[in-house]
Design a protein around this motif. Structure first.
Motif, PDB file in Angstrom:
ATOM      1  N   MET A 205       0.816  -1.212   0.000  1.00 44.58           N
ATOM      2  CA  MET A 205       0.000   0.000   0.000  1.00 44.58           C
ATOM      3  C   MET A 205       0.854   1.268   0.000  1.00 44.58           C
ATOM      4  N   ILE A 206       2.119   1.164   0.375  1.00 41.84           N
ATOM      5  CA  ILE A 206       3.029   2.314   0.267  1.00 41.84           C
ATOM      6  C   ILE A 206       3.178   2.722  -1.196  1.00 41.84           C
ATOM      7  N   ASP A 207       3.215   1.740  -2.082  1.00 41.83           N
ATOM      8  CA  ASP A 207       3.439   2.014  -3.500  1.00 41.83           C
ATOM      9  C   ASP A 207       2.160   2.460  -4.211  1.00 41.83           C
ATOM     10  N   TYR A 208       1.025   1.938  -3.805  1.00 40.57           N
ATOM     11  CA  TYR A 208      -0.233   2.360  -4.420  1.00 40.57           C
ATOM     12  C   TYR A 208      -0.652   3.752  -3.940  1.00 40.57           C
ATOM     13  N   LEU A 209      -0.456   4.021  -2.646  1.00 39.54           N
ATOM     14  CA  LEU A 209      -0.816   5.322  -2.077  1.00 39.54           C
ATOM     15  C   LEU A 209       0.438   6.185  -1.987  1.00 39.54           C
ATOM     16  N   THR A 210       0.793   6.835  -3.103  1.00 37.47           N
ATOM     17  CA  THR A 210       1.966   7.700  -3.149  1.00 37.47           C
ATOM     18  C   THR A 210       1.700   8.973  -2.355  1.00 37.47           C
ATOM     19  N   ASP A 211       2.739   9.807  -2.202  1.00 39.00           N
ATOM     20  CA  ASP A 211       2.582  11.063  -1.470  1.00 39.00           C
ATOM     21  C   ASP A 211       1.468  11.918  -2.075  1.00 39.00           C
ATOM     22  N   LYS A 212       1.455  12.015  -3.401  1.00 37.74           N
ATOM     23  CA  LYS A 212       0.440  12.837  -4.056  1.00 37.74           C
ATOM     24  C   LYS A 212      -0.954  12.258  -3.842  1.00 37.74           C
ATOM     25  N   ARG A 213      -1.072  10.942  -3.915  1.00 38.90           N
ATOM     26  CA  ARG A 213      -2.375  10.310  -3.702  1.00 38.90           C
ATOM     27  C   ARG A 213      -2.815  10.429  -2.252  1.00 38.90           C
ATOM     28  N   ILE A 214      -1.869  10.357  -1.325  1.00 42.61           N
ATOM     29  CA  ILE A 214      -2.192  10.574   0.083  1.00 42.61           C
ATOM     30  C   ILE A 214      -2.752  11.982   0.271  1.00 42.61           C
ATOM     31  N   ASP A 215      -2.087  12.995  -0.312  1.00 48.04           N
ATOM     32  CA  ASP A 215      -2.551  14.381  -0.200  1.00 48.04           C
ATOM     33  C   ASP A 215      -3.958  14.539  -0.777  1.00 48.04           C
ATOM     34  N   GLN A 216      -4.207  13.911  -1.918  1.00 51.15           N
ATOM     35  CA  GLN A 216      -5.526  14.015  -2.537  1.00 51.15           C
ATOM     36  C   GLN A 216      -6.589  13.307  -1.704  1.00 51.15           C
ATOM     37  N   THR A 217      -6.208  12.210  -1.056  1.00 49.92           N
ATOM     38  CA  THR A 217      -7.135  11.518  -0.162  1.00 49.92           C
ATOM     39  C   THR A 217      -7.443  12.372   1.064  1.00 49.92           C
ATOM     40  N   LEU A 218      -6.412  13.001   1.631  1.00 55.88           N
ATOM     41  CA  LEU A 218      -6.611  13.886   2.782  1.00 55.88           C
ATOM     42  C   LEU A 218      -7.474  15.083   2.402  1.00 55.88           C
ATOM     43  N   ASP A 219      -7.308  15.581   1.176  1.00 53.40           N
ATOM     44  CA  ASP A 219      -8.158  16.675   0.692  1.00 53.40           C
ATOM     45  C   ASP A 219      -9.629  16.272   0.700  1.00 53.40           C
ATOM     46  N   ALA A 220      -9.886  15.021   0.278  1.00 54.22           N
ATOM     47  CA  ALA A 220     -11.265  14.533   0.211  1.00 54.22           C
ATOM     48  C   ALA A 220     -11.851  14.306   1.609  1.00 54.22           C
ATOM     49  N   ILE A 221     -11.002  13.946   2.560  1.00 51.87           N
ATOM     50  CA  ILE A 221     -11.464  13.628   3.914  1.00 51.87           C
ATOM     51  C   ILE A 221     -11.659  14.889   4.764  1.00 51.87           C
ATOM     52  N   GLU A 222     -10.817  15.872   4.562  1.00 53.75           N
ATOM     53  CA  GLU A 222     -10.739  17.036   5.458  1.00 53.75           C
ATOM     54  C   GLU A 222     -12.071  17.750   5.700  1.00 53.75           C
ATOM     55  N   PRO A 223     -12.880  18.052   4.673  1.00 55.71           N
ATOM     56  CA  PRO A 223     -14.152  18.747   4.952  1.00 55.71           C
ATOM     57  C   PRO A 223     -15.059  17.982   5.909  1.00 55.71           C
ATOM     58  N   SER A 224     -15.131  16.683   5.751  1.00 59.75           N
ATOM     59  CA  SER A 224     -15.974  15.873   6.641  1.00 59.75           C
ATOM     60  C   SER A 224     -15.431  15.867   8.060  1.00 59.75           C
ATOM     61  N   MET A 225     -14.110  15.829   8.197  1.00 59.25           N
ATOM     62  CA  MET A 225     -13.502  15.840   9.531  1.00 59.25           C
ATOM     63  C   MET A 225     -13.799  17.154  10.244  1.00 59.25           C
TER      64      MET A 225
END
Length: 266
Positions: free
Chosen positions: A109-129
């Motif tokens: 999962m380190i390779d599938y979820l790269t730094d850029k993908r992690i940032d984009q995932t956090l972007d999607a999560i942040e409003p709900s949090m």
């Protein structure tokens, strides 16, 4: 008769106690902060099961209210305790005591979820949090994890050890490269086949090669000895540009295991 009841009681305790322990060990939701309802937990488990099946990785959602450790390190240690060093896994951790939400990755999962993908995932999560909709945040995490796994490991992917600066590159074939290789293999095989048919003027169904008379077997023993190996390291700056989900994955060491991921405050 008196000895039967204690023995029966112990047997029942062992059976049900062992079953509860196994169930707890397999449970992907650890909601210590009680952020989800029972129905929401059932829904999240239902969404996690197909992701684990296709990624061959464990998926965890963890919440608590009493953590005093660094949030990212806590998430790393949690997964380390659940699956061991460098095993496939990803954890979404909500730290209510420090108002942080973390994604920790391990193994593939380190390779599938790269730094850029992690940032984009956090972007999607942040409003709900920030709005306190933790169930929706967990759903966004699972949706993005599934989506990026389906996208595959990006071409030119690499890992960067943030502590040593060591870079490890991974070669992945794109769909275009696979198609080109497939077509080239068919063309070359056809040419080779046509040349041999023409050269020997073979006729299908009538010609039989006398392999027993014209074959031989010669076995030799060979030993290869590795003399020297070299590792080249250099620092590559993290790519924060917008766009696709490629690039590298920053990693850190926790408890002897290698982890990726990131997090934010809410």
């Amino acid at each position: 008769m008196r000895k039967v009841f204690p023995a029966l009681f112990i047997l029942i305790f062992l059976v049900f106690g062992f079953s509860s322990t196994v169930q707890a060990a397999e449970d992907p939701i650890d909601d210590q902060a009680s952020l989800f309802t029972a129905e929401q937990i059932v829904q999240l488990k239902g969404a996690i099961a197909p992701i684990e099946a296709k990624t061959k990785a464990r998926v965890f959602i963890v919440t608590n209210t009493d953590n005093e450790m660094d949030s990212k390190r806590f998430a790393d240690y949690y997964m380390l305790d659940r699956i061991g060093k460098n095993q496939n896994g990803i954890t979404f951790y909500i730290d209510m005591s420090q108002s942080k939400f973390i994604i920790s990755t391990s193994g593939n999962m380190i390779d599938y979820l790269t730094d850029k993908r992690i940032d984009q995932t956090l972007d999607a999560i942040e409003p709900s949090m920030k709005s306190g909709n933790y169930f929706e945040a967990a759903q966004s995490f699972l949706d993005k994890t599934s989506y990026y796994f389906d996208q595959g490991v990006p071409g030119g992917h690499y890992r960067v050890d943030t502590e040593t600066g060591k870079v490890t590159r991974y070669k992945t074939l794109t769909k275009t490269e696979i198609m080109i290789a497939f077509v080239a293999a068919i063309v070359l095989s056809s040419i080779f086949f046509a040349i041999n048919i023409s050269k020997y003027q073979l006729k299908f169904g009538t010609y039989k090669y006398p392999f027993k008379e014209k074959s031989s077997l010669d076995l030799t023993l060979r030993n290869d000895v590795l003399v020297n190996s070299f590792v080249t390291t250099r620092r590559i700056p993290r790519n924060n540009s917008s766009g696709g989900g490629g690039g590298g994955s920053s990693t850190n060491s926790t408890g002897g295991g290698t982890f990726g991921g990131g997090g934010r405050s809410f």
